[in-house]
Design a protein around this motif. Structure first.
Motif, PDB file in Angstrom:
ATOM      1  N   GLU A 163       0.828  -1.201   0.000  1.00 30.41           N
ATOM      2  CA  GLU A 163       0.000   0.000   0.000  1.00 30.41           C
ATOM      3  C   GLU A 163       0.866   1.255   0.000  1.00 30.41           C
ATOM      4  O   GLU A 163       1.797   1.398   0.797  1.00 30.41           O
ATOM      5  N   GLY A 164       0.548   2.172  -0.932  1.00 31.37           N
ATOM      6  CA  GLY A 164       1.232   3.452  -0.981  1.00 31.37           C
ATOM      7  C   GLY A 164       2.632   3.411  -1.548  1.00 31.37           C
ATOM      8  O   GLY A 164       3.361   4.406  -1.460  1.00 31.37           O
ATOM      9  N   VAL A 165       3.059   2.287  -2.154  1.00 33.43           N
ATOM     10  CA  VAL A 165       4.419   2.162  -2.691  1.00 33.43           C
ATOM     11  C   VAL A 165       4.369   2.210  -4.213  1.00 33.43           C
ATOM     12  O   VAL A 165       3.626   1.462  -4.841  1.00 33.43           O
ATOM     13  N   GLU A 166       5.143   3.108  -4.804  1.00 33.82           N
ATOM     14  CA  GLU A 166       5.235   3.214  -6.253  1.00 33.82           C
ATOM     15  C   GLU A 166       6.629   2.805  -6.713  1.00 33.82           C
ATOM     16  O   GLU A 166       7.569   2.764  -5.916  1.00 33.82           O
ATOM     17  N   ARG A 167       6.757   2.496  -7.999  1.00 37.15           N
ATOM     18  CA  ARG A 167       8.050   2.100  -8.554  1.00 37.15           C
ATOM     19  C   ARG A 167       9.038   3.245  -8.390  1.00 37.15           C
ATOM     20  O   ARG A 167       8.772   4.386  -8.787  1.00 37.15           O
ATOM     21  N   ALA A 168      10.179   2.956  -7.809  1.00 33.48           N
ATOM     22  CA  ALA A 168      11.179   3.981  -7.527  1.00 33.48           C
ATOM     23  C   ALA A 168      12.001   4.292  -8.770  1.00 33.48           C
ATOM     24  O   ALA A 168      12.184   3.440  -9.652  1.00 33.48           O
ATOM     25  N   THR A 169      12.499   5.510  -8.826  1.00 36.46           N
ATOM     26  CA  THR A 169      13.465   5.885  -9.853  1.00 36.46           C
ATOM     27  C   THR A 169      14.856   5.646  -9.286  1.00 36.46           C
ATOM     28  O   THR A 169      15.223   6.246  -8.268  1.00 36.46           O
TER      29      THR A 169
END
Length: 384
Positions: free
Chosen positions: A10-16
């Motif tokens: 939850e609340g985690v997006e793919r990091a750059t």
């Protein structure tokens, strides 16, 4: 088969990934792994994706601790700061419409999994969680995922999974690319190939073109670039007594990279089409990876008591006049080393009742009372 829901942290997006992600360290370790695997090949034709193996163990490394984590780092050459940003950067650099990289996590329904572990998999590997029932159809679901990610080049990864499986981590890599300089189909002729068991005639392709070329004391190398992609196949041919596995040693691959220069090359190379199935446990244990496979391994960041019970890779490649199609899938199967003591105790050591029911309707088909298990007649009377 019904679609399996995918859960994400939850609340985690793919990091750059940062610009200084340790990609070079991971590349060196992965090249060394490929050489070690090739040196232990037991088949005439052999194929492996060292990157796929490394991806899978990098994911399990996200939940490892203590000496288990340190041993994974030593065997795979992972950088001290962790490999996750590097693998994120590699995926972003290599994944195009010609290369597809996918990561998956399959867990037993109801198994609690560490939030920090899930966050790393979501942010750096783009992997969500597929809850399954391994006692019912776990292998079928994992294999269906592998088929989809590899354009059906790999129809199955696992022949079967133990009903006691708690978790599977999987990576799949699929490549389909055309040569920048295709071979002329009419130039392919049957010619001898000096296989170990004696010469055999095979369809030999021919290409004359300006290509990157390098030569060492006992090898030649030519680079075949793919169209529209920053990818190439490097063909390394011995000119002395070198065995083929020695030609994928990291120092040879590095020498090829340093020495490549343009040359007008007349290349003859056979078509080939084959696959491999590798049991990784025995090989990786010989390389020093032992704690991960033993009860007592520290994967507490994933779930207490887990250890790796199986690790396999299947790979396939087809090379012809037009280009290359290749796929690989790697999977780790994890079990719990021991179950915690039961929290609920039931002892049917007093007179008790039972009912045989149809759960959907609640209808009792049979009902009974056991007051004396030693009485096998149950007071049964014969009807006159």
């Amino acid at each position: 088969m019904a679609a399996v829901p995918t859960l994400t942290a939850e609340g985690v997006e793919r990091a750059t990934p940062p610009g200084d992600a340790p990609v070079a360290d991971v590349a060196t370790g992965t090249a060394r792994l490929g050489h070690e695997l090739a040196a232990r090949a037991t088949t005439t034709n052999w194929l492996c994706s060292p990157l796929s193996v490394a991806y899978t163990f990098a994911m399990v490394r996200a939940g490892a601790g203590g000496e288990t984590a340190a041993e994974i780092d030593r065997v795979f050459g992972f950088p001290e700061g962790g490999p996750h940003a590097a693998f994120n950067a590699i995926a972003r650099a290599t994944a195009t419409d010609r290369v597809h990289i996918a990561n998956g996590l399959f867990t037993q329904q109801g198994l609690p999994v560490g939030e920090a572990f899930l966050a790393v998999l979501a942010s750096h590997y783009g992997a969500g969680v597929h809850p399954v029932d391994f006692a019912r159809d776990g292998a079928e679901i994992v294999n269906a995922w592998v088929r989809e990610q590899t354009a059906e080049r790999i129809p199955r990864l696992f022949d079967a999974l133990s009903p006691a499986t708690r978790l599977v981590l999987a990576n799949a890599i699929y490549l389909k690319a055309e040569w920048r300089h295709p071979f002329a189909e009419r130039g392919t002729t049957d010619e001898p190939f000096a296989r170990p068991g004696g010469p055999v005639r095979v369809p030999m392709m021919h290409l004359s073109a300006d290509l990157p070329y390098a030569a060492g004391a006992d090898w030649q190398a030519v680079e075949l670039p793919y169209k529209g992609a920053d990818l190439a196949m490097r063909v390394i041919v011995p000119t002395g007594d070198q065995t083929p596995d020695a030609l994928v040693a990291p120092d040879v691959l590095a020498a090829v990279t340093r020495s490549l220069g343009s040359a007008y090359v007349d290349l003859a190379m056979p078509r080939f089409d084959y696959g491999s199935h590798i049991d990784l446990v025995r090989i990786l244990a010989a390389l020093g990876l032992r704690r991960s496979f033993a009860p007592g391994a520290d994967f507490g960041g994933i779930h207490p008591g887990l250890h790796v019970d199986g690790a396999v890779q299947r790979a396939t490649v087809t090379v012809d006049e037009w280009g290359t199609e290749a796929a690989a899938a790697t999977g780790l199967m994890m079990l719990t080393s021991m179950r915690p003591p039961p929290t609920t105790v039931v002892r049917a050591d007093v007179p008790f009742a039972f009912a045989i029911v149809h759960p959907p309707t609640g209808v009792p088909l049979f009902a009974g009372i056991v007051a004396d298990p030693s009485d096998t007649t149950g007071g049964r009377r014969d009807t006159p």
